[in-house]
Design an enzyme around this catalytic site. Structure first.
Site, mmCIF file in Angstrom:
data_model
loop_
_atom_site.group_PDB
_atom_site.id
_atom_site.type_symbol
_atom_site.label_atom_id
_atom_site.label_comp_id
_atom_site.label_asym_id
_atom_site.label_seq_id
_atom_site.Cartn_x
_atom_site.Cartn_y
_atom_site.Cartn_z
ATOM 1 N N LYS A 196 0.821 -1.222 0.000
ATOM 2 C CA LYS A 196 0.000 0.000 0.000
ATOM 3 C C LYS A 196 0.848 1.263 0.000
ATOM 4 O O LYS A 196 0.460 2.271 -0.587
ATOM 5 C CB LYS A 196 -0.962 0.008 1.193
ATOM 6 C CG LYS A 196 -2.098 -0.981 1.024
ATOM 7 C CD LYS A 196 -3.278 -0.660 1.919
ATOM 8 C CE LYS A 196 -4.440 -1.561 1.586
ATOM 9 N NZ LYS A 196 -5.615 -1.355 2.403
ATOM 10 N N LYS B 183 -10.609 -1.944 -3.708
ATOM 11 C CA LYS B 183 -11.421 -0.723 -3.780
ATOM 12 C C LYS B 183 -10.625 0.429 -4.340
ATOM 13 O O LYS B 183 -11.153 1.316 -4.991
ATOM 14 C CB LYS B 183 -11.849 -0.301 -2.372
ATOM 15 C CG LYS B 183 -12.664 -1.292 -1.630
ATOM 16 C CD LYS B 183 -12.961 -0.693 -0.258
ATOM 17 C CE LYS B 183 -13.381 -1.741 0.706
ATOM 18 N NZ LYS B 183 -12.572 -1.736 1.928
ATOM 19 N N LYS C 134 -4.828 -8.310 -6.540
ATOM 20 C CA LYS C 134 -6.139 -8.606 -5.947
ATOM 21 C C LYS C 134 -7.167 -7.535 -6.343
ATOM 22 O O LYS C 134 -6.794 -6.370 -6.578
ATOM 23 C CB LYS C 134 -6.051 -8.780 -4.428
ATOM 24 C CG LYS C 134 -5.890 -7.528 -3.636
ATOM 25 C CD LYS C 134 -6.174 -7.779 -2.146
ATOM 26 C CE LYS C 134 -6.213 -6.449 -1.417
ATOM 27 N NZ LYS C 134 -6.918 -6.449 -0.171
#
Ligand code: AQP
Length: 333
Positions: A114, A201, A198
């Site tokens: 991230k 969102k 993956k």
């Protein structure tokens, strides 16, 4: 003894098929089993580890509650609340951050993914978020935590923190060491555009995911454009191993149809993807369509959603405040 189930979902918008098949579908099964006491938390403190617009965040909190209910979680059976409203979470996170070791946290792969290349600019909260997640789980003496495969490492960290606290303060079994509940198959749904990433969102392209609020036309369009390869559907699961996009789409179909990957393949062996995609779109429209419709209906009734959160917060507060008092005693406050 009833199982104590705890899990959370971040209210960061765009709840998608990966969240549903990897986590929420399982929450519904657990909610329906009378052997379980379930708590499902809208983890808004986690959401602000990356920048959020306050107005949108408030709406996303309600949308997450609406998604839980539209998917089949019964607020009369399970506690649904938002994390920020029970202050024990933040307090326990601080205490547990004095237990967790830097070395443990620096191994967390999700932070690396991230934060990306520019780690220096990531928030401290994004780095320490797994400690808050441990606090969430441990405050409720949770025995089982249903999560997608991407959260497995954070669950292991939570177990280490619980054990170290119990050992350091010589309070055997004070924090229950929770078990992860990760589905064996389909625990990681991948992007429709790239089978190595993956479904997420925060991915910029909306075509990479099926949102739980998508309408029929959006589903048809996204599946039509989903990446595949030129080969037909094989006869064995092994042959899918080198074809991540194909494996992902057949996995999504299998999970929605409650079939094993092997059974789905048998039904489609030798067929090309255009034929398979029609069936996949249809099952998505059948399964996601009613959820999408119900989310939209529930979102019109904000006071109903706020009442669910208020009631849930009171119940969660009762449990968490008793546990934090015990923690104070143990650490010497
Ligand atoms: N692609 C996925 N496949 C299977 N399970 C998934 N989960 C998330 N993505 C997938 C599971 O959904 C639950 C809620 O996740 P979350 O919203 O709390 O956080 P996340 O894992 O960070 O979700 P996203 O979609 O990937 O969000 P962004 O893009 O903001 O990082 C968890 O149980 C998770 O395992």
């Amino acid at each position: 003894m009833k199982k104590k189930i705890f899990s959370g979902v971040q209210p960061t918008g765009n709840l998608h098929l990966g969240n549903y098949l990897g986590a929420i579908k399982n929450f519904v099964t657990l909610n329906n089993d009378d052997e379980n006491d379930c708590i499902f938390c809208v983890v808004d403190l986690h959401a602000i580890t990356v920048s959020q617009d306050p107005t949108i965040l408030r709406e996303n909190i309600r949308e997450t509650v609406a998604t839980f209910i539209a998917s089949g979680i019964d607020p009369k059976k399970s506690i649904i609340f938002n994390q920020s409203q029970v202050s024990a979470h933040s307090e326990a996170a601080w205490i547990l951050s004095c237990i967790a070791r830097m070395g443990w946290l620096s191994r967390m792969t999700q932070f690396k993914e991230k934060a990306g290349k520019d780690k220096e600019k990531a928030s401290v909260g994004l780095y320490s978020y797994p400690i808050l997640m441990a606090a969430d789980i441990l405050l409720y003496d949770s025995t089982h935590v249903p999560v997608g495969n991407d959260q497995k490492q954070h669950l292991e960290l939570c177990r280490d923190i619980a054990q170290k606290f119990n050992n350091d303060y010589r309070v055997d079994n004070f924090f229950k060491v929770p078990e992860p509940l990760i589905q064996k198959e389909f625990s990681r749904i991948m992007s429709l555009k790239d089978g190595s990433k993956k479904m997420s969102k925060s991915e910029l392209s909306d075509l990479s995911r099926i949102n739980l609020t998508d309408e029929k036309d959006q589903i048809l369009n996204k599946i039509k454009k989903a990446k595949t390869d030129s080969l037909p559907i094989p006869s064995t699961v092994k042959e899918l191993n080198s074809r991540p996009e194909a494996r992902n789409l057949i996995g999504i179909y299998s999970s929605l149809a409650n079939l094993t990957l092997e059974n789905s393949i048998q039904d489609f062996t030798g067929k090309n993807f255009s034929e398979f995609k029609e069936k996949l779109s249809q099952i998505l429209i059948d399964k996601i369509g009613p959820i999408s419709k119900e989310i939209k209906r529930l979102l019109k009734d904000k006071s109903y959603l706020d009442k669910i959160l208020d009631d849930g917060c009171k119940k969660a507060e009762n449990i968490a405040s008793a546990k934090i008092k015990e923690i104070h005693d143990i650490v010497g406050f």
